[in-house]
Design a protein around this motif. Sequence first.
Motif, PDB file in Angstrom:
ATOM      1  N   GLN A  73       0.858  -1.177   0.000  1.00 40.64           N
ATOM      2  CA  GLN A  73       0.000   0.000   0.000  1.00 40.64           C
ATOM      3  C   GLN A  73       0.901   1.237   0.000  1.00 40.64           C
ATOM      4  O   GLN A  73       1.753   1.388   0.876  1.00 40.64           O
ATOM      5  CB  GLN A  73      -0.906   0.002   1.226  1.00 40.64           C
ATOM      6  CG  GLN A  73      -1.859  -1.183   1.296  1.00 40.64           C
ATOM      7  CD  GLN A  73      -2.879  -1.173   0.170  1.00 40.64           C
ATOM      8  OE1 GLN A  73      -3.547  -0.174  -0.070  1.00 40.64           O
ATOM      9  NE2 GLN A  73      -2.982  -2.283  -0.536  1.00 40.64           N
ATOM     10  N   LYS A 176      -3.650   7.953  -2.581  1.00 40.34           N
ATOM     11  CA  LYS A 176      -3.331   6.533  -2.410  1.00 40.34           C
ATOM     12  C   LYS A 176      -3.185   5.908  -3.784  1.00 40.34           C
ATOM     13  O   LYS A 176      -4.041   6.101  -4.656  1.00 40.34           O
ATOM     14  CB  LYS A 176      -4.444   5.825  -1.632  1.00 40.34           C
ATOM     15  CG  LYS A 176      -4.236   4.322  -1.467  1.00 40.34           C
ATOM     16  CD  LYS A 176      -5.442   3.685  -0.789  1.00 40.34           C
ATOM     17  CE  LYS A 176      -5.217   2.194  -0.551  1.00 40.34           C
ATOM     18  NZ  LYS A 176      -5.025   1.438  -1.805  1.00 40.34           N
ATOM     19  N   LEU A 178      -3.680   3.178  -6.308  1.00 39.60           N
ATOM     20  CA  LEU A 178      -4.616   2.061  -6.443  1.00 39.60           C
ATOM     21  C   LEU A 178      -3.901   0.879  -7.088  1.00 39.60           C
ATOM     22  O   LEU A 178      -3.244   1.020  -8.124  1.00 39.60           O
ATOM     23  CB  LEU A 178      -5.819   2.480  -7.286  1.00 39.60           C
ATOM     24  CG  LEU A 178      -6.682   3.606  -6.709  1.00 39.60           C
ATOM     25  CD1 LEU A 178      -7.818   3.947  -7.659  1.00 39.60           C
ATOM     26  CD2 LEU A 178      -7.225   3.237  -5.334  1.00 39.60           C
ATOM     27  N   SER A 181      -5.218  -4.923  -5.832  1.00 37.51           N
ATOM     28  CA  SER A 181      -6.026  -5.290  -4.669  1.00 37.51           C
ATOM     29  C   SER A 181      -7.223  -4.364  -4.504  1.00 37.51           C
ATOM     30  O   SER A 181      -8.182  -4.702  -3.812  1.00 37.51           O
ATOM     31  CB  SER A 181      -5.175  -5.248  -3.395  1.00 37.51           C
ATOM     32  OG  SER A 181      -4.119  -6.183  -3.453  1.00 37.51           O
ATOM     33  N   ASP A 182      -7.160  -3.190  -5.131  1.00 33.90           N
ATOM     34  CA  ASP A 182      -8.229  -2.201  -4.998  1.00 33.90           C
ATOM     35  C   ASP A 182      -9.190  -2.205  -6.178  1.00 33.90           C
ATOM     36  O   ASP A 182     -10.329  -1.748  -6.050  1.00 33.90           O
ATOM     37  CB  ASP A 182      -7.630  -0.789  -4.878  1.00 33.90           C
ATOM     38  CG  ASP A 182      -6.655  -0.665  -3.721  1.00 33.90           C
ATOM     39  OD1 ASP A 182      -7.063  -0.987  -2.595  1.00 33.90           O
ATOM     40  OD2 ASP A 182      -5.503  -0.259  -3.951  1.00 33.90           O
TER      41      ASP A 182
END
Length: 221
Positions: A73, A176, A178, A181-182
């Motif tokens: 992340q 953030k 992406l 996983s998003d």
Amino acid sequence: MTTYADIPKPIRSGIVIVDPERGTPQRIIVLQFNPDTLERSVSPQAAGGEGGGGGGDSGGDRNEALRLKGPAQETWKFTAEIDATDQLDVAAPDGIHPQLAVLEMLVQPTTAQLRAASKLSKKGTIEISPIEMPLTLFTWGSKRVMPVRLTELSVNESAFDVNLNPIRASLSIGMKILTVSDLPAGHRGAELYLAHLAQKEQLARRARAGSLAQLGLGGGI
């Protein structure tokens, strides 16, 4: 003799709004000035949990200590400046309202989308899907093009014209990255993230490798 024409113009960082279905740019936002600094945070997705300070009670499965659930992340933070007084050759009857508005609309649904959701609610629709926003890309040169979601937009307006239109502002922007996983499989944003990760893998291979001797471990480990 070096002239101003000989000095290459720096590439600008910016944001590209993309149609996720067609992949065509809908809007390109070029930052007036490149930020002086970038703050990046990369947090691994450990499969076995973060664990504790030591001993056997670490809170995670020991067999999972070296496993990852997915890509790390990553978040970015930077400060952007907008200054109408630095572009006196460009008419600015509204000050920098338009530049601020286009950034704020990255985190706002449109009035048409809100009205459509309101109509569904009045019709008694039980489940209304959240409003889907366009795909947002942040670009920092050709080696950093990635899908993002804005997580923070703080504006400090510091100067105004006689009509109280802001003409200078400092923006604190957080985003953030992406990842797969998003985003759903096959989504254009997921493919762009994989391309970004592949670029990072290529750059990592170019880094010069060290030796155990440099670490004082010439005898091996």
